[in-house]
Design an enzyme around this catalytic site. Sequence first.
Site, PDB file in Angstrom:
ATOM      1  CB  CYS A   1      11.440 -10.072  13.047  1.00 43.15           C
ATOM      2  SG  CYS A   1      11.049  -9.786  11.323  1.00 43.15           S
TER       3      CYS A   1
ATOM      4  CG  HIS B   1      11.992  -6.394  15.138  1.00 45.50           C
ATOM      5  ND1 HIS B   1      13.014  -6.488  14.215  1.00 45.50           N
ATOM      6  CD2 HIS B   1      10.834  -6.608  14.444  1.00 45.50           C
ATOM      7  CE1 HIS B   1      12.502  -6.765  13.029  1.00 45.50           C
ATOM      8  NE2 HIS B   1      11.187  -6.831  13.137  1.00 45.50           N
TER       9      HIS B   1
ATOM     10  CG  ASN C   1      11.897  -5.647   9.535  1.00 48.99           C
ATOM     11  OD1 ASN C   1      12.793  -6.318  10.041  1.00 48.99           O
ATOM     12  ND2 ASN C   1      10.617  -5.926   9.706  1.00 48.99           N
TER      13      ASN C   1
HETATM   14  N1  COA Z   1       3.821   3.022  -2.001  1.00 51.60           N
HETATM   15  C1  COA Z   1       2.700   3.723  -2.218  1.00 51.60           C
HETATM   16  N2  COA Z   1       1.474   3.287  -1.890  1.00 51.60           N
HETATM   17  C2  COA Z   1       1.392   2.086  -1.295  1.00 51.60           C
HETATM   18  C3  COA Z   1       2.528   1.295  -1.038  1.00 51.60           C
HETATM   19  C4  COA Z   1       3.784   1.809  -1.427  1.00 51.60           C
HETATM   20  N3  COA Z   1       4.936   1.138  -1.216  1.00 51.60           N
HETATM   21  N4  COA Z   1       2.156   0.155  -0.436  1.00 51.60           N
HETATM   22  C5  COA Z   1       0.815   0.217  -0.316  1.00 51.60           C
HETATM   23  N5  COA Z   1       0.347   1.387  -0.844  1.00 51.60           N
HETATM   24  C6  COA Z   1      -1.024   1.860  -0.931  1.00 51.60           C
HETATM   25  C7  COA Z   1      -2.029   0.732  -0.830  1.00 51.60           C
HETATM   26  O1  COA Z   1      -2.255   0.161  -2.116  1.00 51.60           O
HETATM   27  C8  COA Z   1      -3.261   1.455  -0.315  1.00 51.60           C
HETATM   28  O2  COA Z   1      -3.874   2.128  -1.375  1.00 51.60           O
HETATM   29  P1  COA Z   1      -5.489   2.252  -1.441  1.00 51.60           P
HETATM   30  O3  COA Z   1      -5.869   3.040  -0.222  1.00 51.60           O
HETATM   31  O4  COA Z   1      -5.709   2.965  -2.717  1.00 51.60           O
HETATM   32  O5  COA Z   1      -6.006   0.858  -1.399  1.00 51.60           O
HETATM   33  C9  COA Z   1      -2.668   2.513   0.618  1.00 51.60           C
HETATM   34  O6  COA Z   1      -1.288   2.671   0.224  1.00 51.60           O
HETATM   35  C10 COA Z   1      -2.724   2.134   2.088  1.00 51.60           C
HETATM   36  O7  COA Z   1      -2.261   0.796   2.212  1.00 51.60           O
HETATM   37  P2  COA Z   1      -2.158   0.086   3.613  1.00 51.60           P
HETATM   38  O8  COA Z   1      -1.663  -1.315   3.419  1.00 51.60           O
HETATM   39  O9  COA Z   1      -3.447   0.277   4.372  1.00 51.60           O
HETATM   40  O10 COA Z   1      -1.042   0.964   4.309  1.00 51.60           O
HETATM   41  P3  COA Z   1      -0.579   0.973   5.812  1.00 51.60           P
HETATM   42  O11 COA Z   1      -0.770   2.300   6.389  1.00 51.60           O
HETATM   43  O12 COA Z   1      -1.138  -0.214   6.554  1.00 51.60           O
HETATM   44  O13 COA Z   1       0.982   0.746   5.657  1.00 51.60           O
HETATM   45  C11 COA Z   1       2.592  -1.007   5.917  1.00 51.60           C
HETATM   46  C12 COA Z   1       1.473  -0.438   5.066  1.00 51.60           C
HETATM   47  C13 COA Z   1       3.100  -2.280   5.286  1.00 51.60           C
HETATM   48  C14 COA Z   1       3.709   0.028   5.974  1.00 51.60           C
HETATM   49  C15 COA Z   1       2.056  -1.269   7.353  1.00 51.60           C
HETATM   50  O14 COA Z   1       0.866  -2.036   7.276  1.00 51.60           O
HETATM   51  C16 COA Z   1       3.031  -2.005   8.214  1.00 51.60           C
HETATM   52  O15 COA Z   1       4.084  -1.501   8.527  1.00 51.60           O
HETATM   53  N6  COA Z   1       2.693  -3.207   8.687  1.00 51.60           N
HETATM   54  C17 COA Z   1       3.564  -3.995   9.526  1.00 51.60           C
HETATM   55  C18 COA Z   1       4.669  -4.558   8.697  1.00 51.60           C
HETATM   56  C19 COA Z   1       5.741  -5.182   9.514  1.00 51.60           C
HETATM   57  O16 COA Z   1       6.188  -4.611  10.465  1.00 51.60           O
HETATM   58  N7  COA Z   1       6.173  -6.368   9.100  1.00 51.60           N
HETATM   59  C20 COA Z   1       7.250  -7.054   9.693  1.00 51.60           C
HETATM   60  C21 COA Z   1       6.898  -7.535  11.045  1.00 51.60           C
HETATM   61  S1  COA Z   1       8.300  -8.108  11.848  1.00 51.60           S
END
Ligand code: COA
Length: 330
Positions: free
Chosen positions: A116, A257, A287
């Site tokens: 990215c 970004h 993204n």
């Molecule tokens: N839909 C519904 N539920 C989902 C899900 C989806 N698409 N993806 C994950 N979950 C669930 C998980 O299983 C978890 O359930 P649990 O509590 O029963 O275990 C719950 O939602 C929370 O998951 P978590 O991973 O802690 O969520 P989060 O708040 O961290 O959000 C992201 C997840 C990926 C959105 C977040 O971590 C993120 O944006 N990270 C950075 C990603 C990024 O920017 N990447 C590129 C960098 S350039």
Amino acid sequence: MTEWGVRLAGIGSAYPAGVLTNHDLEKMMDTSHDWIVQRTGIHRRHVIDGETESEFTLARDALTRALDAADMKASDLDLIIHASVTSEMTCPSNACRIAAALGAGTAAAFDLVAACSGFVYAMNLADSLIRVGRHRAVGVIGCDALSTVSDFTERTVSILFGDGGGAAVFTRDDDPGRGCLHQELGADGTNWETLYMPRRDADVPAWDKENSIRLGCLRMNGREVFKFAVNRFRQVIEDALEATGLGVDDVAQFVCHQSNERIIESAIQKLGLPRDRVHVNINEYGNTSAGSVGLVLDELWQAGKITPGDIIVCVAFGGGLTWASNVWRV
Ligand code: COA
């Protein structure tokens, strides 16, 4: 040695016609529109059809539009840098194929892999090469088609990404005060395994060994990447302002970004950035990895929110882990 300035001569972008909404994803996996919007700010993303559209066609079209905007021809370029992690082939690079398709003659051409951060890495490189007199006119493209490496049976990664890209043409300018006033490129390879794309079983790190994964598709430890992004985002903007002695009010636009609206929101709050100077379009595109900064830049340019003389700050971070920033006088 003469130091040259660098002019942003033209910007263009390209994204596929096809749209994949959160409601479409609800039919493919256990997720919901509301969850995706609350956690990421994404409503929809554009995805290639895989037949007439590809990463190559998007990148080629973005550069074609940037050249048109600059009123230049591909044969005026002496270097093309294409930043992407989804080029169809590693050899030849898509940069070489784009040079051939557009008629860039024997201009140097290569692909740059910084995930990215790719577009800002390439911008900074272009500035340095023009500034010291090595090159006169450089086409920079940041583009990705992450739908080609997304596992749509898996909900934690695939909901985030979309396809698209932006391009810019940079040319030599007599005024050395034009172009990059400050730049940073960085990487921390010790954390590579938080965001990776395995080709072989041997590539899979310990934390992911027990999970069912699809080779060739993106894998991510979302929470770790989130922490990295929030901290690094704030840090590079603080460093950039400190290094140039500029204040938030001197900056016309923070070109960021688009990884997650919550990550951008955290920077806005912690640094006190004016909301109208941080453009957000993740709701529409998701993204787009190396594509996002160029897409934002093009929208701002088209809207007249960036004009010659303005100071902008570009910031990106991503897999590697990598990050890049610059303070740029347009
Ligand atoms: N839909 C519904 N539920 C989902 C899900 C989806 N698409 N993806 C994950 N979950 C669930 C998980 O299983 C978890 O359930 P649990 O509590 O029963 O275990 C719950 O939602 C929370 O998951 P978590 O991973 O802690 O969520 P989060 O708040 O961290 O959000 C992201 C997840 C990926 C959105 C977040 O971590 C993120 O944006 N990270 C950075 C990603 C990024 O920017 N990447 C590129 C960098 S350039």
